[in-house]
Write a protein that holds these residues in place. Structure first.
Motif, PDB file in Angstrom:
ATOM      1  N   MET A   1      -8.972 -35.015 -19.252  1.00  0.00           N
ATOM      2  CA  MET A   1      -8.540 -35.048 -20.646  1.00  0.00           C
ATOM      3  C   MET A   1      -8.469 -33.924 -21.314  1.00  0.00           C
ATOM      4  SD  MET A   1     -10.383 -37.333 -23.611  1.00  0.00           S
ATOM      5  CE  MET A   1     -11.913 -36.845 -23.337  1.00  0.00           C
ATOM      6  N   LEU A   2      -7.390 -33.642 -22.279  1.00  0.00           N
ATOM      7  CA  LEU A   2      -6.949 -32.420 -22.985  1.00  0.00           C
ATOM      8  C   LEU A   2      -7.256 -32.842 -24.339  1.00  0.00           C
ATOM      9  CD1 LEU A   2      -5.787 -29.671 -23.462  1.00  0.00           C
ATOM     10  CD2 LEU A   2      -3.719 -30.668 -23.488  1.00  0.00           C
ATOM     11  N   ILE A   3      -7.922 -31.994 -25.170  1.00  0.00           N
ATOM     12  CA  ILE A   3      -7.896 -32.059 -26.707  1.00  0.00           C
ATOM     13  C   ILE A   3      -7.027 -31.100 -27.214  1.00  0.00           C
ATOM     14  CG2 ILE A   3      -9.244 -32.302 -28.783  1.00  0.00           C
ATOM     15  CD1 ILE A   3     -10.113 -34.762 -26.965  1.00  0.00           C
ATOM     16  N   ARG A   4      -6.091 -31.356 -28.077  1.00  0.00           N
ATOM     17  CA  ARG A   4      -5.324 -30.542 -28.754  1.00  0.00           C
ATOM     18  C   ARG A   4      -4.786 -30.725 -29.989  1.00  0.00           C
ATOM     19  NH1 ARG A   4      -0.371 -32.567 -28.651  1.00  0.00           N
ATOM     20  NH2 ARG A   4       0.403 -33.795 -26.936  1.00  0.00           N
ATOM     21  N   VAL A  54      -5.316 -36.308 -24.806  1.00  0.00           N
ATOM     22  CA  VAL A  54      -4.236 -36.607 -23.835  1.00  0.00           C
ATOM     23  C   VAL A  54      -4.720 -36.967 -22.611  1.00  0.00           C
ATOM     24  CG1 VAL A  54      -2.068 -35.991 -23.128  1.00  0.00           C
ATOM     25  CG2 VAL A  54      -2.614 -35.433 -25.457  1.00  0.00           C
ATOM     26  N   ARG A  55      -4.476 -38.026 -21.912  1.00  0.00           N
ATOM     27  CA  ARG A  55      -4.670 -38.240 -20.681  1.00  0.00           C
ATOM     28  C   ARG A  55      -3.570 -38.843 -19.902  1.00  0.00           C
ATOM     29  NH1 ARG A  55     -10.110 -41.775 -20.530  1.00  0.00           N
ATOM     30  NH2 ARG A  55     -11.581 -40.134 -20.505  1.00  0.00           N
ATOM     31  N   ASP A  56      -3.354 -38.092 -18.699  1.00  0.00           N
ATOM     32  CA  ASP A  56      -1.932 -38.536 -17.701  1.00  0.00           C
ATOM     33  C   ASP A  56      -0.811 -38.395 -18.853  1.00  0.00           C
ATOM     34  OD1 ASP A  56      -3.517 -38.722 -15.534  1.00  0.00           O
ATOM     35  OD2 ASP A  56      -4.172 -40.752 -16.178  1.00  0.00           O
ATOM     36  N   SER A  57      -0.583 -37.482 -19.739  1.00  0.00           N
ATOM     37  CA  SER A  57       0.379 -37.016 -20.566  1.00  0.00           C
ATOM     38  C   SER A  57       0.684 -38.145 -21.641  1.00  0.00           C
ATOM     39  CB  SER A  57       1.615 -37.067 -19.866  1.00  0.00           C
ATOM     40  OG  SER A  57       1.766 -36.050 -18.922  1.00  0.00           O
TER      41      SER A  57
END
Length: 172
Positions: A1-4, A54-57
């Motif tokens: 997971m990305l946090i942006r 964001v997970r898997d775009s």
């Protein structure tokens, strides 16, 4: 997971996240999705504090902070919310990751307080306390223990008084 940080391309996905996360029984649409849109349109959404997970775009969660007033001060306190996660990703650490990220970002930006209206059982794990314990007055006294605040490094005990959310909150 990305946090942006949110980008303009994320706006429809953010609206969808809050629409699904806060869906209620019946036909009444949740107020949280248009609230974010209105905060953004009014210029009260703090860009550096509007974060997506964001997970898997796919955008699966969102949290934001907006400008607020504490007494006569309009720079040190921010209002947090809404925090929303798609139902399929709830209870999976997405909300916690967003909370840690937004609190860290608010602290790095020099804000002294983050204020929210929410469940004390959930938000106490992030260091939130009843706002009245910090001499912060809720816009509505009926909110009681659900109106909470979290101090950050720049907090000073003189940061107190009546709290006022950005105008979009009063329109919902």
């Amino acid at each position: 997971m990305l946090i942006r940080r949110e980008t303009p391309a994320d706006q429809a996905a953010i609206h969808a996240v809050h629409s699904e996360a806060f869906r209620r029984d019946g036909n009444d649409p949740p107020v949280e999705a248009p609230l974010v849109d209105e905060l953004r349109a009014d210029g009260d959404l703090i860009n550096a504090l509007s974060l997506v997970a964001v997970r898997d775009s796919e955008v699966v969660g969102h949290v934001c902070c907006s400008r607020a007033r504490l007494g006569e001060d309009t720079t040190t306190a921010v209002g947090l919310g809404p925090l929303g996660v798609l139902p399929a990703h709830q209870r999976d650490g997405v909300g916690s990751a967003l909370m840690h990220a937004v609190l860290g970002a608010a602290d790095a930006l020099g804000h002294g307080l983050v204020v929210l209206l929410g469940n004390p059982a959930y938000y106490s794990r992030f260091g939130f306390v009843t706002a009245s314990d910090l001499s912060i007055t809720a816009p509505d006294p009926a909110w009681g223990p659900h109106f909470q605040a979290r101090t950050l490094a720049a907090y000073q005990s003189t940061q107190a008084g009546a709290f006022e959310y950005a105008p979009a909150f009063s329109r919902i």
